[in-house]
Design a protein around this motif. Structure first.
Motif, PDB file in Angstrom:
ATOM      1  N   TYR A  30       1.002  -1.208  -0.034  1.00 60.82           N
ATOM      2  CA  TYR A  30       0.141  -0.043  -0.129  1.00 60.82           C
ATOM      3  C   TYR A  30       0.810   1.293   0.153  1.00 60.82           C
ATOM      4  O   TYR A  30       0.593   2.233  -0.764  1.00 60.82           O
ATOM      5  CB  TYR A  30      -1.127   0.045   1.164  1.00 60.82           C
ATOM      6  CG  TYR A  30      -1.857   1.117   1.282  1.00 60.82           C
ATOM      7  CD1 TYR A  30      -2.975   1.120   0.503  1.00 60.82           C
ATOM      8  CD2 TYR A  30      -1.495   2.492   2.053  1.00 60.82           C
ATOM      9  CE1 TYR A  30      -3.828   2.317   0.711  1.00 60.82           C
ATOM     10  CE2 TYR A  30      -2.447   3.357   2.093  1.00 60.82           C
ATOM     11  CZ  TYR A  30      -3.416   3.390   1.085  1.00 60.82           C
ATOM     12  OH  TYR A  30      -4.493   4.494   1.570  1.00 60.82           O
ATOM     13  N   GLU A  34       0.786   4.216  -2.903  1.00 58.76           N
ATOM     14  CA  GLU A  34       0.570   5.507  -2.165  1.00 58.76           C
ATOM     15  C   GLU A  34       1.432   6.710  -2.767  1.00 58.76           C
ATOM     16  O   GLU A  34       1.162   7.829  -2.998  1.00 58.76           O
ATOM     17  CB  GLU A  34       0.521   5.462  -0.751  1.00 58.76           C
ATOM     18  CG  GLU A  34      -0.052   6.922   0.162  1.00 58.76           C
ATOM     19  CD  GLU A  34       0.025   6.676   1.540  1.00 58.76           C
ATOM     20  OE1 GLU A  34      -1.058   7.321   2.294  1.00 58.76           O
ATOM     21  OE2 GLU A  34       0.576   6.055   2.392  1.00 58.76           O
ATOM     22  N   THR A  37       0.983   7.288  -6.474  1.00 59.27           N
ATOM     23  CA  THR A  37      -0.182   8.107  -6.753  1.00 59.27           C
ATOM     24  C   THR A  37      -0.213   9.729  -6.068  1.00 59.27           C
ATOM     25  O   THR A  37      -0.951  10.362  -6.134  1.00 59.27           O
ATOM     26  CB  THR A  37      -1.405   7.381  -6.356  1.00 59.27           C
ATOM     27  OG1 THR A  37      -1.436   7.392  -4.980  1.00 59.27           O
ATOM     28  CG2 THR A  37      -1.609   6.288  -7.163  1.00 59.27           C
ATOM     29  N   PHE A  40      -2.656   9.497  -3.668  1.00 56.79           N
ATOM     30  CA  PHE A  40      -4.105   9.234  -4.209  1.00 56.79           C
ATOM     31  C   PHE A  40      -4.613  10.793  -4.769  1.00 56.79           C
ATOM     32  O   PHE A  40      -5.704  10.907  -4.280  1.00 56.79           O
ATOM     33  CB  PHE A  40      -4.977   8.383  -3.490  1.00 56.79           C
ATOM     34  CG  PHE A  40      -4.491   6.994  -3.154  1.00 56.79           C
ATOM     35  CD1 PHE A  40      -4.370   6.097  -4.074  1.00 56.79           C
ATOM     36  CD2 PHE A  40      -3.914   6.668  -2.053  1.00 56.79           C
ATOM     37  CE1 PHE A  40      -3.964   4.788  -3.812  1.00 56.79           C
ATOM     38  CE2 PHE A  40      -3.322   5.598  -1.704  1.00 56.79           C
ATOM     39  CZ  PHE A  40      -3.379   4.532  -2.600  1.00 56.79           C
ATOM     40  N   GLU A  43      -7.374  11.952  -9.224  1.00 51.02           N
ATOM     41  CA  GLU A  43      -8.553  11.020  -9.215  1.00 51.02           C
ATOM     42  C   GLU A  43      -8.865  11.173 -10.778  1.00 51.02           C
ATOM     43  O   GLU A  43      -9.263  12.286 -11.516  1.00 51.02           O
ATOM     44  CB  GLU A  43      -9.783  11.356  -8.516  1.00 51.02           C
ATOM     45  CG  GLU A  43     -11.009  10.461  -8.897  1.00 51.02           C
ATOM     46  CD  GLU A  43     -12.073  10.842  -8.166  1.00 51.02           C
ATOM     47  OE1 GLU A  43     -13.399  10.775  -8.561  1.00 51.02           O
ATOM     48  OE2 GLU A  43     -12.079  11.368  -7.021  1.00 51.02           O
ATOM     49  N   THR A  51     -12.543   3.832  -6.825  1.00 52.19           N
ATOM     50  CA  THR A  51     -12.006   5.107  -7.445  1.00 52.19           C
ATOM     51  C   THR A  51     -10.689   4.811  -8.116  1.00 52.19           C
ATOM     52  O   THR A  51      -9.810   4.000  -7.693  1.00 52.19           O
ATOM     53  CB  THR A  51     -11.983   5.949  -6.424  1.00 52.19           C
ATOM     54  OG1 THR A  51     -13.131   6.391  -5.909  1.00 52.19           O
ATOM     55  CG2 THR A  51     -11.720   7.600  -7.084  1.00 52.19           C
ATOM     56  N   TYR A  53      -7.062   6.463  -9.732  1.00 57.39           N
ATOM     57  CA  TYR A  53      -6.280   7.497  -9.798  1.00 57.39           C
ATOM     58  C   TYR A  53      -4.873   7.248 -10.579  1.00 57.39           C
ATOM     59  O   TYR A  53      -4.546   6.060 -10.820  1.00 57.39           O
ATOM     60  CB  TYR A  53      -5.618   7.479  -8.381  1.00 57.39           C
ATOM     61  CG  TYR A  53      -6.765   7.581  -7.214  1.00 57.39           C
ATOM     62  CD1 TYR A  53      -6.946   8.999  -6.916  1.00 57.39           C
ATOM     63  CD2 TYR A  53      -7.395   6.476  -6.754  1.00 57.39           C
ATOM     64  CE1 TYR A  53      -7.822   9.181  -5.856  1.00 57.39           C
ATOM     65  CE2 TYR A  53      -8.119   6.770  -5.615  1.00 57.39           C
ATOM     66  CZ  TYR A  53      -8.614   8.045  -5.330  1.00 57.39           C
ATOM     67  OH  TYR A  53      -9.536   8.196  -4.106  1.00 57.39           O
ATOM     68  N   GLY A  55      -1.282   7.508 -11.644  1.00 55.03           N
ATOM     69  CA  GLY A  55       0.059   7.157 -10.848  1.00 55.03           C
ATOM     70  C   GLY A  55       1.504   6.984 -11.609  1.00 55.03           C
ATOM     71  O   GLY A  55       1.287   7.084 -13.083  1.00 55.03           O
ATOM     72  N   ARG A  69      -8.591   1.997  -6.533  1.00 55.73           N
ATOM     73  CA  ARG A  69      -8.858   1.642  -5.234  1.00 55.73           C
ATOM     74  C   ARG A  69     -10.161   1.218  -4.668  1.00 55.73           C
ATOM     75  O   ARG A  69     -11.118   1.828  -5.036  1.00 55.73           O
ATOM     76  CB  ARG A  69      -8.357   2.892  -4.144  1.00 55.73           C
ATOM     77  CG  ARG A  69      -8.149   2.806  -3.070  1.00 55.73           C
ATOM     78  CD  ARG A  69      -8.061   4.073  -2.071  1.00 55.73           C
ATOM     79  NE  ARG A  69      -7.646   4.058  -0.731  1.00 55.73           N
ATOM     80  CZ  ARG A  69      -7.276   5.064  -0.031  1.00 55.73           C
ATOM     81  NH1 ARG A  69      -6.940   6.238  -0.736  1.00 55.73           N
ATOM     82  NH2 ARG A  69      -7.108   4.822   1.311  1.00 55.73           N
ATOM     83  N   LEU A 110      -6.112  -3.026  -3.874  1.00 58.05           N
ATOM     84  CA  LEU A 110      -5.957  -2.025  -5.006  1.00 58.05           C
ATOM     85  C   LEU A 110      -5.518  -2.726  -6.255  1.00 58.05           C
ATOM     86  O   LEU A 110      -4.913  -3.968  -5.842  1.00 58.05           O
ATOM     87  CB  LEU A 110      -4.912  -1.007  -4.623  1.00 58.05           C
ATOM     88  CG  LEU A 110      -5.439  -0.016  -3.600  1.00 58.05           C
ATOM     89  CD1 LEU A 110      -4.643  -0.612  -2.300  1.00 58.05           C
ATOM     90  CD2 LEU A 110      -4.892   1.627  -3.739  1.00 58.05           C
TER      91      LEU A 110
END
Length: 323
Positions: A30, A34, A37, A40, A43, A51, A53, A55, A69, A110
């Motif tokens: 995770y 994180e 992105t 996150f 969007e 949702t 995102y 990255g 996610r 995710l």
């Protein structure tokens, strides 16, 4: 459901190593996602289960990715995750969005996909700006049909997508159309070709048999493709109540124009070879026949689109768009 399982019902492997070994996509923490992105921040999409995102994979020459996610992880999200990992992880085709990796980190679920820089077919087709020219639209239709053919006949676990619509067709940097969102996917076992289940999919694209409590087969995807094909041909949504009442439901209006020899009303000011235009209209009308048995297979549809099969005059269809 003997011999036939919803993708939702797949059993989760006991550990991440087994999952990664079976499917190939990389496991991410995770924390890694994180970072990729930037918390996150950007969007780019939102769906029923989560949702998406934008990255960047930092150690891969700034490879841009899309990270989905999942929000509803207690039940639906967990099932969705199992579905997409088991199904998408084993599918490889140029007209399917590729799964790059996943995250199974505590409660976090995710999915990491290739990034599709040109957005969805809905954005391209229905936006106020000028839609793609006829040749490009036909190329997109071919791409979608090839992707569905792979799902129905060529991948290891035969799949009914169950939610073919413009929002689930994404375009890469070259404008190549790829099918996304297998969250509603259904798996076909080798000895089974249909099943009974609750209605899945999106209003306006759902085949009539969903509402008739009939077995659902690959012909449900053919119906949805037929509606999408008519939208691609006519550059408008299947249902648009801003139009005059007689034109509001696209498939009904198309058939009336076809039956009355008035296909010119569908063309507008665009310069199109009318013989080819009529051929594509007939393919779409065959796909949306009320009775599933009357619809062609997706392989036949692709051959019709490519000019390898003749397209006879379709019978009158009693189907109506579900709105």
């Amino acid at each position: 459901m003997q011999g036939y399982i919803w993708a939702y019902e797949m059993i989760m492997p006991k550990d991440d190593a087994k999952l990664n070994g079976d499917l190939g996509p990389r496991s991410y923490s995770y924390f890694e996602l994180e970072r990729m992105t930037e918390g996150f921040k950007d969007e780019i999409g939102r769906g029923a289960f989560g949702t998406v995102y934008k990255g960047v994979i930092l150690n891969d020459i700034q490879k841009v990715i899309a990270v989905k996610r999942l929000d509803k992880v207690l039940r639906n999200g967990e099932i969705e995750f199992q579905t997409e990992m088991k199904v998408i992880g084993k599918t490889h085709h140029r007209n399917l969005v590729r799964l790059i990796g996943f995250c199974l980190d505590g409660p976090n679920r995710l999915l990491v996909y290739e990034y599709m820089s040109n957005g969805s077919l809905a954005d391209t087709l229905f936006a106020p700006k000028t839609p793609p020219p006829w040749e490009k639209r036909m190329q997109i239709a071919h791409n979608i049909a090839r992707g569905i053919l792979y799902l129905h006949e060529e991948c290891t676990s035969k799949i009914i997508h169950c939610d073919i619509k413009p929002q689930n067709i994404l375009l890469d940097e070259n404008g190549c159309a790829k099918i996304s969102d297998f969250g509603l996917a259904k798996l076909l076992q080798p000895d089974q070709t249909r099943t009974f289940t609750d209605i899945r999919g999106t209003r306006g694209y759902v085949a009539p048999e969903w509402h008739r409590k009939l077995p659902i087969t690959v012909k449900a995807d053919v119906y949805s493709f037929g509606i999408v094909l008519l939208e691609i041909i006519c550059c408008r949504r299947g249902v648009d109540w801003n139009l005059p009442e007689e034109e509001a439901i696209l498939d009904e209006w198309v058939y009336r124009c076809f039956e009355n020899g008035e296909l010119g009303q569908l063309v507008g000011e665009e310069e199109i070879d009318m013989q080819h235009f009529e051929r594509m209209i007939k393919v779409g009308l065959w796909c949306i026949q009320y009775e599933p048995s009357l619809r062609p297979t997706i392989k036949m549809v692709l051959h019709m689109l490519e000019g390898l099969l003749d397209v006879p005059i379709p019978p009158a269809s009693s189907s109506r768009s579900v709105i």
